[in-house]
Enzyme design. Structure first.
Site, PDB file in Angstrom:
ATOM      1  N   GLU A   1      -4.112  -6.992   5.996  1.00  0.00           N
ATOM      2  CA  GLU A   1      -3.670  -6.982   7.411  1.00  0.00           C
ATOM      3  C   GLU A   1      -4.161  -8.229   8.149  1.00  0.00           C
ATOM      4  OE1 GLU A   1      -3.169  -3.415   9.558  1.00  0.00           O
ATOM      5  OE2 GLU A   1      -2.990  -2.196   7.762  1.00  0.00           O
TER       6      GLU A   1
ATOM      7  N   THR B   1       0.830  -1.202   0.000  1.00  0.00           N
ATOM      8  CA  THR B   1       0.000   0.000   0.000  1.00  0.00           C
ATOM      9  C   THR B   1       0.867   1.256   0.000  1.00  0.00           C
ATOM     10  OG1 THR B   1      -1.723  -1.180   1.192  1.00  0.00           O
ATOM     11  CG2 THR B   1      -1.839   1.228   1.253  1.00  0.00           C
TER      12      THR B   1
ATOM     13  N   THR C   1      -6.139 -12.133   6.911  1.00  0.00           N
ATOM     14  CA  THR C   1      -7.478 -12.576   6.489  1.00  0.00           C
ATOM     15  C   THR C   1      -8.319 -12.954   7.719  1.00  0.00           C
ATOM     16  OG1 THR C   1      -6.750 -14.871   6.398  1.00  0.00           O
ATOM     17  CG2 THR C   1      -6.532 -13.590   4.351  1.00  0.00           C
TER      18      THR C   1
ATOM     19  N   ILE D   1     -31.425  -3.324   0.196  1.00  0.00           N
ATOM     20  CA  ILE D   1     -32.453  -2.334   0.560  1.00  0.00           C
ATOM     21  C   ILE D   1     -32.669  -1.357  -0.596  1.00  0.00           C
ATOM     22  CG2 ILE D   1     -32.965  -0.378   2.116  1.00  0.00           C
ATOM     23  CD1 ILE D   1     -31.485  -2.079   4.331  1.00  0.00           C
TER      24      ILE D   1
HETATM   25  N1  CAA Z   1       3.002  -9.773  19.170  1.00  0.00           N
HETATM   26  C1  CAA Z   1       4.229 -10.166  19.607  1.00  0.00           C
HETATM   27  N2  CAA Z   1       4.811 -11.340  19.249  1.00  0.00           N
HETATM   28  C2  CAA Z   1       4.107 -12.127  18.419  1.00  0.00           C
HETATM   29  C3  CAA Z   1       2.829 -11.811  17.942  1.00  0.00           C
HETATM   30  C4  CAA Z   1       2.265 -10.568  18.354  1.00  0.00           C
HETATM   31  N3  CAA Z   1       1.074 -10.183  17.927  1.00  0.00           N
HETATM   32  N4  CAA Z   1       2.404 -12.786  17.124  1.00  0.00           N
HETATM   33  C5  CAA Z   1       3.364 -13.731  17.108  1.00  0.00           C
HETATM   34  N5  CAA Z   1       4.399 -13.317  17.888  1.00  0.00           N
HETATM   35  C6  CAA Z   1       5.632 -14.051  18.176  1.00  0.00           C
HETATM   36  C7  CAA Z   1       5.296 -15.420  18.795  1.00  0.00           C
HETATM   37  O1  CAA Z   1       5.129 -15.335  20.181  1.00  0.00           O
HETATM   38  C8  CAA Z   1       6.541 -16.233  18.419  1.00  0.00           C
HETATM   39  O2  CAA Z   1       7.567 -15.881  19.299  1.00  0.00           O
HETATM   40  P1  CAA Z   1       8.525 -17.039  19.954  1.00  0.00           P
HETATM   41  O3  CAA Z   1       9.208 -17.692  18.793  1.00  0.00           O
HETATM   42  O4  CAA Z   1       9.477 -16.270  20.828  1.00  0.00           O
HETATM   43  O5  CAA Z   1       7.628 -17.972  20.658  1.00  0.00           O
HETATM   44  C9  CAA Z   1       6.917 -15.663  17.047  1.00  0.00           C
HETATM   45  O6  CAA Z   1       6.316 -14.344  16.969  1.00  0.00           O
HETATM   46  C10 CAA Z   1       6.384 -16.505  15.921  1.00  0.00           C
HETATM   47  O7  CAA Z   1       4.987 -16.556  16.040  1.00  0.00           O
HETATM   48  P2  CAA Z   1       4.126 -17.794  15.524  1.00  0.00           P
HETATM   49  O8  CAA Z   1       4.797 -19.071  15.905  1.00  0.00           O
HETATM   50  O9  CAA Z   1       2.723 -17.584  15.973  1.00  0.00           O
HETATM   51  O10 CAA Z   1       4.260 -17.597  13.927  1.00  0.00           O
HETATM   52  P3  CAA Z   1       3.547 -18.303  12.736  1.00  0.00           P
HETATM   53  O11 CAA Z   1       4.499 -18.456  11.639  1.00  0.00           O
HETATM   54  O12 CAA Z   1       2.810 -19.517  13.213  1.00  0.00           O
HETATM   55  O13 CAA Z   1       2.489 -17.188  12.195  1.00  0.00           O
HETATM   56  C11 CAA Z   1       0.555 -15.810  12.010  1.00  0.00           C
HETATM   57  C12 CAA Z   1       1.641 -16.483  12.894  1.00  0.00           C
HETATM   58  C13 CAA Z   1      -0.436 -15.322  13.026  1.00  0.00           C
HETATM   59  C14 CAA Z   1      -0.111 -16.745  11.048  1.00  0.00           C
HETATM   60  C15 CAA Z   1       1.225 -14.616  11.255  1.00  0.00           C
HETATM   61  O14 CAA Z   1       2.075 -15.084  10.231  1.00  0.00           O
HETATM   62  C16 CAA Z   1       0.205 -13.660  10.668  1.00  0.00           C
HETATM   63  O15 CAA Z   1      -0.338 -12.817  11.372  1.00  0.00           O
HETATM   64  N6  CAA Z   1      -0.056 -13.751   9.338  1.00  0.00           N
HETATM   65  C17 CAA Z   1      -0.863 -12.790   8.645  1.00  0.00           C
HETATM   66  C18 CAA Z   1       0.007 -11.724   8.136  1.00  0.00           C
HETATM   67  C19 CAA Z   1      -0.690 -10.468   7.785  1.00  0.00           C
HETATM   68  O16 CAA Z   1      -1.507  -9.947   8.531  1.00  0.00           O
HETATM   69  N7  CAA Z   1      -0.313  -9.941   6.641  1.00  0.00           N
HETATM   70  C20 CAA Z   1      -0.784  -8.714   6.228  1.00  0.00           C
HETATM   71  C21 CAA Z   1       0.315  -7.978   5.568  1.00  0.00           C
HETATM   72  S1  CAA Z   1       0.299  -6.295   5.808  1.00  0.00           S
HETATM   73  C22 CAA Z   1      -0.869  -5.670   4.805  1.00  0.00           C
HETATM   74  O17 CAA Z   1      -1.851  -6.243   4.468  1.00  0.00           O
HETATM   75  C23 CAA Z   1      -0.484  -4.311   4.511  1.00  0.00           C
HETATM   76  C24 CAA Z   1      -1.060  -3.565   3.431  1.00  0.00           C
HETATM   77  O18 CAA Z   1      -0.311  -2.905   2.728  1.00  0.00           O
HETATM   78  C25 CAA Z   1      -2.522  -3.463   3.320  1.00  0.00           C
END
Ligand code: CAA
Length: 387
Positions: A367, A161, A369, A341
């Site tokens: 951000e 974006t 799904t 509507i």
């Molecule tokens: N805050 C702090 N730490 C976090 C966290 C959070 N919200 N979420 C995860 N972490 C940490 C975890 O605690 C973990 O730490 P440790 O290794 O120390 O335990 C580490 O990060 C890895 O986390 P996960 O094991 O949960 O990671 P994962 O690979 O299983 O993925 C997920 C997690 C939730 C699926 C993540 O990949 C995710 O949110 N995916 C979606 C991404 C997204 O929102 N993309 C949008 C892109 S931006 C966009 O759209 C912008 C635009 O221009 C419009």
């Protein structure tokens, strides 16, 4: 963390009413034009700068307004009442494009970039997504290889974006090729004019014309070590924390848009006559209006609750995911009912409802799904239950 200024009720109210007036008088009248041109006029962007919108969340000492999360959400409710393309102009500066720097930047980095971000002189973008790293953000393949006092970035980012206007990118790249997943990812501040950095053409999209997304390419881009954000390997967590806040902002825009759609459908239903009376007197129309109102109200209450928790320095990973999940699904249902509507008129371009119907579809995708939000919510529940 910087200490935030507490705005009193009166100042907050004044800010909200200035924004409400700006939306009503300057933005709503040109919505259709912006949709057709796929561009927000430069004069409007300049007015946004004058209003301080690019610096809503930047600390005061760097020239911003330093709004609390709650007030940021109130502002986003107001901007939700018009085409999302408008808030997108400054949305990355307020949210995902600047928050990494605000939360984790060094004093020198903040002094260098935040004043220009707050004034709108410098537009920022958040580069996480890649062709093969969408929902699976930890699969980032863009490489950042340390060579002496700089890193060399190679790879590409997708659907970024505001990339076409950005002067500064927060880029998540893999510093350690041997470490798969989240731990090998590091965040960098990359300037637009860095040799080797290029930006693709804006994509043609289903909706939100005027808000642009482009691919960003890094061909051996040299980034000085002092532009690394936080420690090596800390980039994934930084991105997730930035998204926690961003998700609440998106949820707020969804509520504003739902309120707009409800108001447009109610106004139509008050005037449109069928079977000898205004259609708002037909109970099946009333049911749709009532469901939309109830759901928008529920989403608003969730958002404000989560925002207050955030302002109280509590983690809102679950709450932000829940608010974004519910609000984005909710506005999809509300937009669908609005078309229903208005009937045939809802499907006709001149009424503007079909445009908003298309605009809201992306909220369930970017951000994170809806399915990712469900995963985040469930994981947080399980983590808490296990203690
Ligand atoms: N805050 C702090 N730490 C976090 C966290 C959070 N919200 N979420 C995860 N972490 C940490 C975890 O605690 C973990 O730490 P440790 O290794 O120390 O335990 C580490 O990060 C890895 O986390 P996960 O094991 O949960 O990671 P994962 O690979 O299983 O993925 C997920 C997690 C939730 C699926 C993540 O990949 C995710 O949110 N995916 C979606 C991404 C997204 O929102 N993309 C949008 C892109 S931006 C966009 O759209 C912008 C635009 O221009 C419009």
């Amino acid at each position: 963390m910087e200490t935030q200024v507490a705005y009193d009720r009166e100042i907050t109210q004044e800010l909200i009413s200035v924004i409400a007036r700006f939306v009503e008088e300057k933005l709503r009248p040109i919505e259709a034009q912006v949709g057709e041109d796929d561009a927000v006029p430069e004069a409007i962007i300049n007015q946004m700068k004058e209003l301080g919108l690019f610096g809503l969340t930047v600390p005061i000492k760097y020239g911003g307004l330093d709004l609390t999360m709650e007030v940021e959400c109130l502002v986003a409710f107001e901007f939700g009442r018009t085409s999302p393309a408008f808030s997108s102009c400054f949305g990355t500066n307020v949210g995902i494009g600047s928050q990494g720097l605000i939360l984790f930047g060094s004093e020198a980095q903040k002094q260098k970039y935040l004043p220009q971000i707050a004034s709108g002189e410098l537009v920022t973008s958040f580069c996480l997504t890649e062709a093969e790293a969408g929902s699976d953000s930890a699969a980032v393949q863009t490489r950042a290889q340390r060579v002496g006092d700089h890193y060399v970035l190679t790879g590409s980012k997708r659907y970024i974006t505001n990339a076409d206007r950005a002067g500064l990118f927060t880029v998540m790249a893999r510093t350690d090729a041997d470490v798969k997943g989240a731990k090998g990812v590091t965040a960098f501040l990359v300037e637009r004019d860095s040799p080797g950095l290029s930006v693709g053409k804006p994509e043609k999209k289903m909706g939100q014309q005027g808000a642009h997304i482009c691919d960003v390419y890094f061909d051996a881009v040299k980034v000085p070590v002092e532009n690394r954000l936080g420690e090596e390997g800390a980039g994934f967590k930084l991105a997730m924390q930035v998204l926690d806040r961003g998700r609440l902002h998106i949820a707020s825009v969804c509520v504003g848009l739902a309120e707009r759609l409800i108001s447009d459908s109610l106004n139509y239903a008050l005037k449109r006559q069928q079977f000898g009376k205004p259609i708002c007197e037909h109970q099946l129309i009333q049911a749709m209006l009532a469901d939309s109102k109830t759901e928008a109200y529920a989403a608003k209450a969730m958002i404000l609750d989560a925002a207050r928790l955030k302002d109280g320095d509590q983690s809102i990973t679950l709450e932000a995911a829940a608010a974004k999940y519910y609000a984005s699904e909710m506005v999809g249902r509300v937009a669908d009912r609005a078309v229903q509507i208005l009937g045939g008129a809802g499907y006709v371009v001149d009424y503007g409802i079909e445009r908003l119907y298309r605009d809201v579809r992306i909220f369930r995708i970017y951000e994170g799904t809806s399915q990712i939000q469900q995963i985040v919510i469930a994981r947080e529940m399980i983590k808490a239950a296990k203690g």
